[in-house]
Design a protein around this motif. Structure first.
Motif, PDB file in Angstrom:
ATOM      1  N   GLN A   1       0.831  -1.214   0.000  1.00 36.96           N
ATOM      2  CA  GLN A   1       0.000   0.000   0.000  1.00 36.96           C
ATOM      3  C   GLN A   1       0.863   1.260   0.000  1.00 36.96           C
ATOM      4  N   LEU A   2       1.919   1.265   0.814  1.00 33.29           N
ATOM      5  CA  LEU A   2       2.810   2.424   0.842  1.00 33.29           C
ATOM      6  C   LEU A   2       3.488   2.597  -0.503  1.00 33.29           C
ATOM      7  N   ALA A   3       3.950   1.504  -1.061  1.00 34.97           N
ATOM      8  CA  ALA A   3       4.616   1.571  -2.364  1.00 34.97           C
ATOM      9  C   ALA A   3       3.694   2.163  -3.431  1.00 34.97           C
ATOM     10  N   GLU A   4       2.440   1.750  -3.423  1.00 37.77           N
ATOM     11  CA  GLU A   4       1.475   2.267  -4.399  1.00 37.77           C
ATOM     12  C   GLU A   4       1.256   3.765  -4.210  1.00 37.77           C
ATOM     13  N   LYS A   5       1.172   4.206  -2.962  1.00 41.56           N
ATOM     14  CA  LYS A   5       0.972   5.636  -2.697  1.00 41.56           C
ATOM     15  C   LYS A   5       2.162   6.472  -3.160  1.00 41.56           C
ATOM     16  N   VAL A   6       3.348   5.883  -3.062  1.00 40.16           N
ATOM     17  CA  VAL A   6       4.569   6.607  -3.406  1.00 40.16           C
ATOM     18  C   VAL A   6       4.938   6.412  -4.881  1.00 40.16           C
ATOM     19  N   GLY A   7       4.396   5.389  -5.501  1.00 43.40           N
ATOM     20  CA  GLY A   7       4.656   5.144  -6.914  1.00 43.40           C
ATOM     21  C   GLY A   7       5.898   4.312  -7.180  1.00 43.40           C
ATOM     22  N   ILE A   8       6.182   3.362  -6.283  1.00 43.24           N
ATOM     23  CA  ILE A   8       7.329   2.473  -6.462  1.00 43.24           C
ATOM     24  C   ILE A   8       6.890   1.044  -6.170  1.00 43.24           C
TER      25      ILE A   8
ATOM     26  N   MET B   1      19.038  -0.926   3.624  1.00 43.34           N
ATOM     27  CA  MET B   1      19.876  -1.417   2.541  1.00 43.34           C
ATOM     28  C   MET B   1      20.036  -0.352   1.453  1.00 43.34           C
ATOM     29  N   ASN B   2      18.949   0.359   1.156  1.00 41.97           N
ATOM     30  CA  ASN B   2      18.984   1.451   0.189  1.00 41.97           C
ATOM     31  C   ASN B   2      18.686   2.764   0.900  1.00 41.97           C
ATOM     32  N   ARG B   3      19.398   3.786   0.519  1.00 43.28           N
ATOM     33  CA  ARG B   3      19.130   5.126   1.055  1.00 43.28           C
ATOM     34  C   ARG B   3      17.890   5.705   0.404  1.00 43.28           C
ATOM     35  N   ILE B   4      17.197   6.512   1.171  1.00 44.84           N
ATOM     36  CA  ILE B   4      15.997   7.177   0.660  1.00 44.84           C
ATOM     37  C   ILE B   4      16.383   8.595   0.252  1.00 44.84           C
ATOM     38  N   SER B   5      16.116   8.942  -0.999  1.00 51.50           N
ATOM     39  CA  SER B   5      16.421  10.295  -1.455  1.00 51.50           C
ATOM     40  C   SER B   5      15.504  11.297  -0.753  1.00 51.50           C
ATOM     41  N   ALA B   6      15.883  12.547  -0.782  1.00 52.09           N
ATOM     42  CA  ALA B   6      15.100  13.594  -0.113  1.00 52.09           C
ATOM     43  C   ALA B   6      13.683  13.677  -0.682  1.00 52.09           C
ATOM     44  N   SER B   7      13.561  13.627  -1.999  1.00 51.70           N
ATOM     45  CA  SER B   7      12.231  13.729  -2.607  1.00 51.70           C
ATOM     46  C   SER B   7      11.381  12.500  -2.301  1.00 51.70           C
ATOM     47  N   ARG B   8      12.000  11.328  -2.267  1.00 52.01           N
ATOM     48  CA  ARG B   8      11.263  10.114  -1.942  1.00 52.01           C
ATOM     49  C   ARG B   8      10.824  10.137  -0.468  1.00 52.01           C
TER      50      ARG B   8
ATOM     51  N   TRP C   1      10.196  12.749   1.248  1.00 51.72           N
ATOM     52  CA  TRP C   1       9.096  13.718   1.271  1.00 51.72           C
ATOM     53  C   TRP C   1       7.785  13.022   0.896  1.00 51.72           C
ATOM     54  N   ASP C   2       7.815  12.212  -0.162  1.00 46.75           N
ATOM     55  CA  ASP C   2       6.621  11.486  -0.599  1.00 46.75           C
ATOM     56  C   ASP C   2       6.168  10.470   0.451  1.00 46.75           C
ATOM     57  N   ILE C   3       7.123   9.776   1.062  1.00 47.50           N
ATOM     58  CA  ILE C   3       6.793   8.782   2.091  1.00 47.50           C
ATOM     59  C   ILE C   3       6.180   9.468   3.307  1.00 47.50           C
TER      60      ILE C   3
ATOM     61  N   ASP D   1       1.577  10.583   6.558  1.00 53.40           N
ATOM     62  CA  ASP D   1       1.003  11.709   7.300  1.00 53.40           C
ATOM     63  C   ASP D   1       1.845  12.111   8.511  1.00 53.40           C
ATOM     64  N   VAL D   2       3.145  12.278   8.283  1.00 52.74           N
ATOM     65  CA  VAL D   2       4.065  12.768   9.316  1.00 52.74           C
ATOM     66  C   VAL D   2       5.019  13.771   8.681  1.00 52.74           C
ATOM     67  N   PRO D   3       5.599  14.673   9.482  1.00 54.53           N
ATOM     68  CA  PRO D   3       6.614  15.557   8.931  1.00 54.53           C
ATOM     69  C   PRO D   3       7.892  14.765   8.646  1.00 54.53           C
ATOM     70  N   VAL D   4       8.700  15.227   7.730  1.00 50.28           N
ATOM     71  CA  VAL D   4       9.954  14.560   7.379  1.00 50.28           C
ATOM     72  C   VAL D   4      10.839  14.393   8.619  1.00 50.28           C
ATOM     73  N   ALA D   5      10.800  15.356   9.514  1.00 49.93           N
ATOM     74  CA  ALA D   5      11.627  15.301  10.729  1.00 49.93           C
ATOM     75  C   ALA D   5      11.326  14.069  11.579  1.00 49.93           C
ATOM     76  N   PHE D   6      10.122  13.513  11.458  1.00 47.71           N
ATOM     77  CA  PHE D   6       9.749  12.318  12.223  1.00 47.71           C
ATOM     78  C   PHE D   6      10.770  11.197  12.033  1.00 47.71           C
ATOM     79  N   PHE D   7      11.263  11.054  10.817  1.00 45.90           N
ATOM     80  CA  PHE D   7      12.153   9.946  10.501  1.00 45.90           C
ATOM     81  C   PHE D   7      13.537  10.095  11.128  1.00 45.90           C
TER      82      PHE D   7
END
Length: 119
Positions: A26-33, A45-52, A54-56, A61-67
């Motif tokens: 479900q998360l993958a579908e929302k993000v388009g991956i 294992m893989n780094r998450i880019s800034a734009s990705r 942001w999409d996640i 439904d959390v601010p990026v700072a949550f992560f």
């Protein structure tokens, strides 16, 4: 080799996804991956880019700072203390707890406090 920050961010993605009851698919579908990419993100294992990220964050439904909460600002290392939400049982317990109506939840909370004082 994985970087501690990538592992921490990935575990926070998994934690939030579990808290919302969302599957990797479900998360993958929302993000388009593909869901396999979510698996790789969650393990660090893989780094998450800034734009990705942001999409996640938007999908969960959390601010990026949550992560990044729980990281040592000076060294970029995850805190030494064990993340209790890394355990599936803890996440299920919290999710179940918040599904209980508020008045009953408060009584359950009071009972847990009493029991923990006894133990």
């Amino acid at each position: 080799m994985t970087h501690p920050v990538d592992v921490h961010v990935g575990s926070r993605v998994r934690q939030r996804r579990w808290m919302t009851g969302m599957t990797q698919q479900q998360l993958a579908e929302k993000v388009g991956i593909k869901f396999q990419q979510i698996q790789k993100y969650e393990t660090g294992m893989n780094r998450i880019s800034a734009s990705r990220l942001w999409d996640i964050a938007a999908a969960l439904d959390v601010p990026v700072a949550f992560f990044f909460e729980g990281l040592d600002d000076k060294q970029g290392d995850a805190e030494e203390t064990k993340d209790i939400f890394a355990e599936r049982e803890a996440l299920e317990l919290v999710r179940s707890y918040y599904a209980i109506p508020e008045a009953q939840r408060r009584r359950l909370f009071d009972l847990a406090k009493v029991l923990s004082d006894v133990a």
